[in-house]
Enzyme design. Structure first.
Site, PDB file in Angstrom:
ATOM      1  N   LYS A  14      48.413 -17.273 -47.486  1.00 49.42           N
ATOM      2  CA  LYS A  14      49.014 -16.255 -46.631  1.00 49.42           C
ATOM      3  C   LYS A  14      49.195 -14.906 -47.326  1.00 49.42           C
ATOM      4  O   LYS A  14      49.377 -13.886 -46.657  1.00 49.42           O
ATOM      5  CB  LYS A  14      50.376 -16.741 -46.120  1.00 49.42           C
ATOM      6  N   LYS A  76      45.821  -9.750 -45.816  1.00 52.88           N
ATOM      7  CA  LYS A  76      45.079 -10.886 -46.372  1.00 52.88           C
ATOM      8  C   LYS A  76      43.675 -10.464 -46.757  1.00 52.88           C
ATOM      9  O   LYS A  76      43.116 -10.955 -47.747  1.00 52.88           O
ATOM     10  CB  LYS A  76      45.030 -12.026 -45.348  1.00 52.88           C
ATOM     11  N   GLU A 166      40.161 -15.650 -37.893  1.00 51.48           N
ATOM     12  CA  GLU A 166      39.489 -15.322 -36.638  1.00 51.48           C
ATOM     13  C   GLU A 166      40.215 -14.203 -35.898  1.00 51.48           C
ATOM     14  O   GLU A 166      39.684 -13.655 -34.927  1.00 51.48           O
ATOM     15  CB  GLU A 166      39.421 -16.551 -35.733  1.00 51.48           C
TER      16      GLU A 166
END
Length: 218
Positions: A14, A76, A166
């Protein structure tokens, strides 16, 4: 480290330590693992875009605009050592199939011309089935997710953290890399690097459904 230990320890990262960079040799091995991923009838219906510097990561991160619901994925991508955009081919043209076959011939997969002819017939048959069914693009996308699995497992086996993403705007991504012109569909970004101390997922126990819930005997 055994395969099961690797699978038990890997998780979706994360937060990344932006000061740590994956060694070039390690990245080269991960990209080779991606290239060697299996696909139905060896169709290899993919293209991968590699971001190995800040400029490249920022280009990919454009698809997670600030002040948008997708912005949580931006750090990220920008904080990771590398990012890889996995794209699927929207079509498999006859010219592309010829390229595949000629590469297989070059690599010595056919002992005789008869073997080559049989392979050509098989490849064109299965691609033709999906063309006729109108689901070729869905089929190619499934192959890309096989490649994603190989990259994630390869990274974990080498002590590299990873995040499949995604959550990005495909329209922005397509415009940034001119993907529509290349007849490519952006599917998933894989961030790669080393987790930071702020990674909330690093120490959580893995959770999966019990064996009895996911397996049954034929």
């Amino acid at each position: 480290m055994t395969l099961l230990h690797t699978l038990q320890k890997r998780y979706t990262t994360k937060a990344y330590d932006g000061a740590r960079r994956i060694p070039d040799e390690t990245i080269a091995q991960l990209l080779e693992a991606l290239r060697l991923s299996p696909s139905s009838v060896n169709s290899q219906p993919w293209h991968f875009i590699i971001a190995d510097d800040n400029a490249g990561k920022e280009r990919i991160a454009k698809a997670t605009p600030e002040q948008s619901p997708l912005a949580y994925n931006r750090p990220k991508i920008t904080g990771a050592s590398h990012a890889v955009l996995l794209c699927a081919r929207q079509e498999l043209s006859d010219a592309y199939l010829t390229t595949l076959l000629e590469k297989e011939r070059e690599d010595g997969r056919f002992v005789t011309e008869e073997a080559f002819a049989t392979r050509k017939k098989t490849l064109t048959h299965y691609v033709g089935l999906h063309r006729q069914a109108g689901n070729l693009e869905q089929w190619t996308q499934k192959q890309v997710y096989i490649a994603q699995g190989f990259l994630l497992l390869s990274a974990a086996s080498m002590g590299i953290d990873a995040t499949p993403i995604e959550g990005f705007d495909p329209t922005i991504m397509s415009e940034e890399f001119d993907l529509a012109q290349q007849k490519l569909t952006p599917l998933v970004v894989i961030a790669l690097g080393y987790h930071s101390e702020e990674d909330s997922n690093a120490k959580r126990p893995k959770s999966r459904l019990a064996y009895e819930a996911v397996f049954s005997k034929a």
